[in-house]
Design a protein around this motif. Structure first.
Motif, PDB file in Angstrom:
ATOM      1  N   CYS A   1     -16.522 -25.893  -4.432  1.00  0.00           N
ATOM      2  CA  CYS A   1     -17.044 -26.385  -3.334  1.00  0.00           C
ATOM      3  C   CYS A   1     -17.359 -25.054  -2.502  1.00  0.00           C
ATOM      4  N   ASP A   2     -18.276 -25.131  -1.622  1.00  0.00           N
ATOM      5  CA  ASP A   2     -18.728 -24.348  -1.045  1.00  0.00           C
ATOM      6  C   ASP A   2     -17.573 -23.489  -0.123  1.00  0.00           C
ATOM      7  N   LYS A   3     -17.727 -22.239   0.066  1.00  0.00           N
ATOM      8  CA  LYS A   3     -16.471 -21.417   0.292  1.00  0.00           C
ATOM      9  C   LYS A   3     -17.055 -20.375   1.205  1.00  0.00           C
ATOM     10  N   VAL A   4     -16.306 -20.085   2.287  1.00  0.00           N
ATOM     11  CA  VAL A   4     -16.594 -18.691   3.269  1.00  0.00           C
ATOM     12  C   VAL A   4     -15.073 -17.945   3.415  1.00  0.00           C
ATOM     13  N   ILE A   5     -15.331 -16.791   3.005  1.00  0.00           N
ATOM     14  CA  ILE A   5     -14.089 -16.036   2.751  1.00  0.00           C
ATOM     15  C   ILE A   5     -14.380 -14.566   3.355  1.00  0.00           C
ATOM     16  N   ILE A   6     -13.458 -13.694   3.555  1.00  0.00           N
ATOM     17  CA  ILE A   6     -13.737 -12.351   3.678  1.00  0.00           C
ATOM     18  C   ILE A   6     -13.569 -11.740   2.437  1.00  0.00           C
ATOM     19  N   ASP A   7     -13.929 -10.407   2.309  1.00  0.00           N
ATOM     20  CA  ASP A   7     -13.376  -9.621   1.197  1.00  0.00           C
ATOM     21  C   ASP A   7     -12.043  -9.170   1.414  1.00  0.00           C
ATOM     22  N   ASP A   8     -11.147  -9.749   1.210  1.00  0.00           N
ATOM     23  CA  ASP A   8      -9.639  -9.397   1.507  1.00  0.00           C
ATOM     24  C   ASP A   8      -9.535  -8.169   1.039  1.00  0.00           C
ATOM     25  N   LEU A   9      -9.826  -7.810  -0.294  1.00  0.00           N
ATOM     26  CA  LEU A   9      -9.316  -6.620  -0.987  1.00  0.00           C
ATOM     27  C   LEU A   9     -10.216  -5.637  -0.444  1.00  0.00           C
ATOM     28  N   LYS A  10     -11.168  -5.607  -0.167  1.00  0.00           N
ATOM     29  CA  LYS A  10     -12.307  -4.470   0.228  1.00  0.00           C
ATOM     30  C   LYS A  10     -11.807  -4.025   1.538  1.00  0.00           C
ATOM     31  N   GLY A  11     -11.435  -5.122   2.542  1.00  0.00           N
ATOM     32  CA  GLY A  11     -11.095  -4.890   3.771  1.00  0.00           C
ATOM     33  C   GLY A  11      -9.790  -4.229   3.846  1.00  0.00           C
ATOM     34  N   SER A  12      -8.735  -4.369   3.258  1.00  0.00           N
ATOM     35  CA  SER A  12      -7.656  -3.718   3.343  1.00  0.00           C
ATOM     36  C   SER A  12      -7.577  -2.318   2.703  1.00  0.00           C
ATOM     37  N   LYS A  13      -8.576  -2.479   1.635  1.00  0.00           N
ATOM     38  CA  LYS A  13      -8.572  -1.166   0.899  1.00  0.00           C
ATOM     39  C   LYS A  13      -9.194  -0.117   1.726  1.00  0.00           C
ATOM     40  N   ASN A  14     -10.149  -0.482   2.638  1.00  0.00           N
ATOM     41  CA  ASN A  14     -10.989   0.316   3.400  1.00  0.00           C
ATOM     42  C   ASN A  14      -9.880   0.865   4.326  1.00  0.00           C
ATOM     43  N   ALA A  15      -8.901  -0.153   5.094  1.00  0.00           N
ATOM     44  CA  ALA A  15      -8.069   0.132   6.156  1.00  0.00           C
ATOM     45  C   ALA A  15      -7.153   1.088   5.500  1.00  0.00           C
ATOM     46  N   VAL A  16      -6.580   0.899   4.283  1.00  0.00           N
ATOM     47  CA  VAL A  16      -5.713   1.798   3.790  1.00  0.00           C
ATOM     48  C   VAL A  16      -6.155   3.255   3.705  1.00  0.00           C
ATOM     49  N   SER A  17      -7.450   3.213   3.112  1.00  0.00           N
ATOM     50  CA  SER A  17      -8.148   4.465   2.956  1.00  0.00           C
ATOM     51  C   SER A  17      -8.230   5.409   4.223  1.00  0.00           C
ATOM     52  N   LYS A  18      -8.549   4.453   5.324  1.00  0.00           N
ATOM     53  CA  LYS A  18      -8.709   5.055   6.666  1.00  0.00           C
ATOM     54  C   LYS A  18      -7.271   6.005   6.907  1.00  0.00           C
ATOM     55  N   LEU A  19      -6.124   5.243   6.608  1.00  0.00           N
ATOM     56  CA  LEU A  19      -4.817   5.908   6.944  1.00  0.00           C
ATOM     57  C   LEU A  19      -4.723   7.090   6.054  1.00  0.00           C
ATOM     58  N   LEU A  20      -5.130   7.061   4.765  1.00  0.00           N
ATOM     59  CA  LEU A  20      -5.069   8.029   3.847  1.00  0.00           C
ATOM     60  C   LEU A  20      -5.876   9.393   4.135  1.00  0.00           C
ATOM     61  N   SER A  21      -7.229   8.823   4.532  1.00  0.00           N
ATOM     62  CA  SER A  21      -7.963  10.042   5.088  1.00  0.00           C
ATOM     63  C   SER A  21      -7.565  10.651   6.229  1.00  0.00           C
ATOM     64  N   ASN A  22      -6.934  10.053   7.025  1.00  0.00           N
ATOM     65  CA  ASN A  22      -6.175  10.583   8.133  1.00  0.00           C
ATOM     66  C   ASN A  22      -5.079  11.475   8.231  1.00  0.00           C
ATOM     67  N   GLY A  23      -4.713  11.355   6.812  1.00  0.00           N
ATOM     68  CA  GLY A  23      -3.656  12.452   6.713  1.00  0.00           C
ATOM     69  C   GLY A  23      -2.291  11.654   6.339  1.00  0.00           C
ATOM     70  N   CYS A  24      -2.229  10.360   6.222  1.00  0.00           N
ATOM     71  CA  CYS A  24      -0.838  10.014   6.119  1.00  0.00           C
ATOM     72  C   CYS A  24      -0.507  10.134   4.441  1.00  0.00           C
ATOM     73  N   LYS A  25       0.694  10.500   4.550  1.00  0.00           N
ATOM     74  CA  LYS A  25       1.291  10.644   3.110  1.00  0.00           C
ATOM     75  C   LYS A  25       2.041   9.722   2.506  1.00  0.00           C
ATOM     76  N   HIS A  26       2.745   8.737   3.315  1.00  0.00           N
ATOM     77  CA  HIS A  26       3.718   7.795   3.069  1.00  0.00           C
ATOM     78  C   HIS A  26       3.274   6.329   3.635  1.00  0.00           C
ATOM     79  N   VAL A  27       2.410   5.566   3.049  1.00  0.00           N
ATOM     80  CA  VAL A  27       1.966   4.393   3.638  1.00  0.00           C
ATOM     81  C   VAL A  27       2.570   3.507   3.194  1.00  0.00           C
ATOM     82  N   ALA A  28       3.183   2.652   4.077  1.00  0.00           N
ATOM     83  CA  ALA A  28       3.875   1.352   3.817  1.00  0.00           C
ATOM     84  C   ALA A  28       2.977   0.266   3.951  1.00  0.00           C
TER      85      ALA A  28
END
Lengths: 346, 346
Positions: free
Chosen positions: B161-188
């Motif tokens: 059927c038709d679906k409307v979703i977000i790119d959960d994977l990309k969204g969270s990958k971005n977010a975590v990358s942000k943390l890492l690029s901000n210098g986090c070493k131990h991201v939970a």
DNA sequence: TGTCAACACGAAAACGTTTTCGTAAAAACA
DNA sequence: TGTTTTTACGAAAACGTTTTCGTGTTGACA
């Protein structure tokens, strides 16, 4: 794709009349057991369900409740909807929602859309614009056409109908009394302009509490926020208004806000000014939403029991719908508020 | 009390036939101007509106959209509803809501209630229980009866059927990358059990981000919360689980949470342990609700654009409804996420 | 005066039900 | 056998629309 099947199709297939099929399905004794079984088996096989629209037309009842609220992205209103939904479903009713977006026109249009046979009755909370314009003809018309209305929270005396409200005055008086009994000497209130009935009542409760404690109100301590713009700019102007409040009254040691948001922003401003909560200043809000629960510190607040209000409103409406014969008699149900103590007060 | 007036009554009153009245009101050239004016004046006087139910029955269209969501006291879902409502109303449709309360049975019952002619199509998000049981027969049946469904957010591959979703994977990958690029070493990460599809995808995004930064995942840093109980006890056990996480990993300097609440509670725990946000530890949440905006510090978060999802879903559904002839072809629309930076990150 | 369009309207069907009433056939009774 | 009572079903109306088709009246024209 097997389309929905109708009585007529079953009748043709089984070579009986439509009446027979209808009766067989409702287990009428008029129909022989033989035929009944045959029909029921066939109906089950093809997953027959009577068409709701046809039933509505025939019965002149839709078994649907129309709900009009000003806003749905709002903890209180969604709680009310949940309450309505719960009892409505239990009693076999559907719920159809319309959002007025606080606009008079949208409220009118939405009601017109639904009033033409789509629903059996309304549950609604009046939009701010309607309250401001004081034009209630659409409610009156709807009621005079024989469609019952139950109003909740934002109600108005001019309209005679069932109502579910909280005792805003008592709730806020309690809250302010709490602050005073906790030792606050300079209690401010952050409220709305007076045309929002609940805002007005809550302000009044504040005043009465002060009176009880033999304190005279100080108009400098009363901030009436213009609530018309709900946008982002509003947040900013809200914050600066509150800052001004603190600037003008350095001795404030207690704040009562007529909603969560005002309280949260108030706490933010206080914190910015180096005040410790609840040691230097205490806060109480109104409406128990997520913000109150998860703010830091968590906010003491007056709970409105939104879900309960919704449940009660639905009960009132359905009661009226199912006993239309009863003589017209409207009741106003008052839901008790509750002071939920958290960490923003001592 | 003047009851609603019908064509038949107008016809009798004006001593013409029902057909004439109907045609006159629709300005048919078949009817003389004289009669047309007379009828229209009368209709206006008595405030005539065609009965929706009768129209629905005749047209075999209800102009109503059924929405089934797991929960309405929830910022994301109410935003979606607002979006749906907005475009639906603009295009002359009503919205009728059903709450599944995350329960399979209620989902099925609600759909059955609506599918019997009350609505033209569904917009829905699957309940957790259904996701867990993986029983999707009710969706399949509905679709095979010719009633279109649009799913949003919580979708499932098994159903076409038709679906409307977000790119959960990309969204969270971005977010975590942000943390890492901000210098986090131990991201939970604080996430849900895997049966919630969005939780699973967001976890995967977390892992991919780590990989991009050449860091190997540490299973101790992955907290999978059992999301089944949403009650008060849940909050408490949630908090203690997060405390345990911090206890086991003293070096955590970044946390990604798959929803607001987890992030807020996470911040609370961190603060209790004397960590400063964002200096000692940074937080990013998912879903941009009120909590994120008004938390202290305000929470950096991945916005899902709930309203936009609702709008898109409604557009897809209405498009399908109004071009039924078109060959069956389903699309999946991906709404872009957006990282909203606030004060919980550097 | 007779024919034909144009005009203005009404009858009836259809959507899918439920329900009232009528009736043929079967069963019971005298 | 003749009459009455059951039994089991069907026809039709009703809910409020829209729409197709038919038809009586008028006016124009030959």
């Amino acid at each position: 794709m097997k389309k929905k099947i109708t009585l007529k199709q079953i009748a043709r297939e089984l070579d009986v009349s439509i009446s027979t099929v209808s009766k067989a399905l409702r287990n009428s004794i008029e129909i022989s057991e033989d035929t009944r079984e045959k029909v029921q088996a066939f109906a089950k096989l093809y997953n027959y369900r009577p068409n709701n629209i046809a039933l509505s037309l025939k019965n002149r009842k839709t078994k649907t409740i129309g709900v009009i609220i000003p806003e749905i992205v709002h903890h209180f209103f969604s709680k009310v909807i949940r309450g309505i939904e719960q009892v409505a479903n239990k009693r076999g009713y559907n719920v159809i929602v319309g959002l007025s977006n606080e606009s008079f026109d949208k409220e009118v249009i939405n009601m017109q859309m639904l009033a033409n046979g789509s629903i059996d009755g309304f549950i609604l909370s009046i939009s701010k614009e309607t309250l401001l314009q004081q034009d209630y003809h659409h409610f009156k018309e709807t009621i005079s056409q024989g469609m019952p209305i139950v109003m909740f929270d934002r109600v108005v005396n001019e309209i005679e109908c069932d109502k579910v409200i909280i005792d805003d005055l008592k709730g806020s008086k309690n809250a302010v009394s709490k602050l005073l009994s906790n030792g606050c000497k300079h209690v401010a209130i952050i409220t709305t302009k007076d045309y929002v009935s609940v805002g007005k009542l809550r302000t009044q409760g504040y005043l009465e509490a002060l009176e009880d404690y033999k304190m005279s109100p100080n108009s400098n301590l009363i901030l009436k926020v213009d609530d018309e713009l709900v946008s982002e700019d509003h947040l900013i102007s809200l914050e600066s208004e509150i800052e001004q409040l603190f600037l003008n009254n350095k001795k404030i040691d207690g704040v009562f806000a007529v909603n969560e948001l005002y309280a949260i922003i108030g706490m933010k401003v206080a914190r910015k000014r180096g005040l410790r909560i609840p040691d230097d200043i205490q806060f109480i809000g109104f409406t128990d939403g997520v913000l109150s629960k998860h703010a830091t510190p968590s906010l003491t607040t007056v709970s409105q029991h939104g879900q309960e209000m919704g449940e009660k409103a639905a009960e009132l409406l359905i009661e009226k719908l199912e006993h239309e014969d009863q003589e017209e008699q409207y009741q106003t149900v008052v839901i008790e508020t509750e002071l939920i103590e958290r960490n923003s007060t001592k």
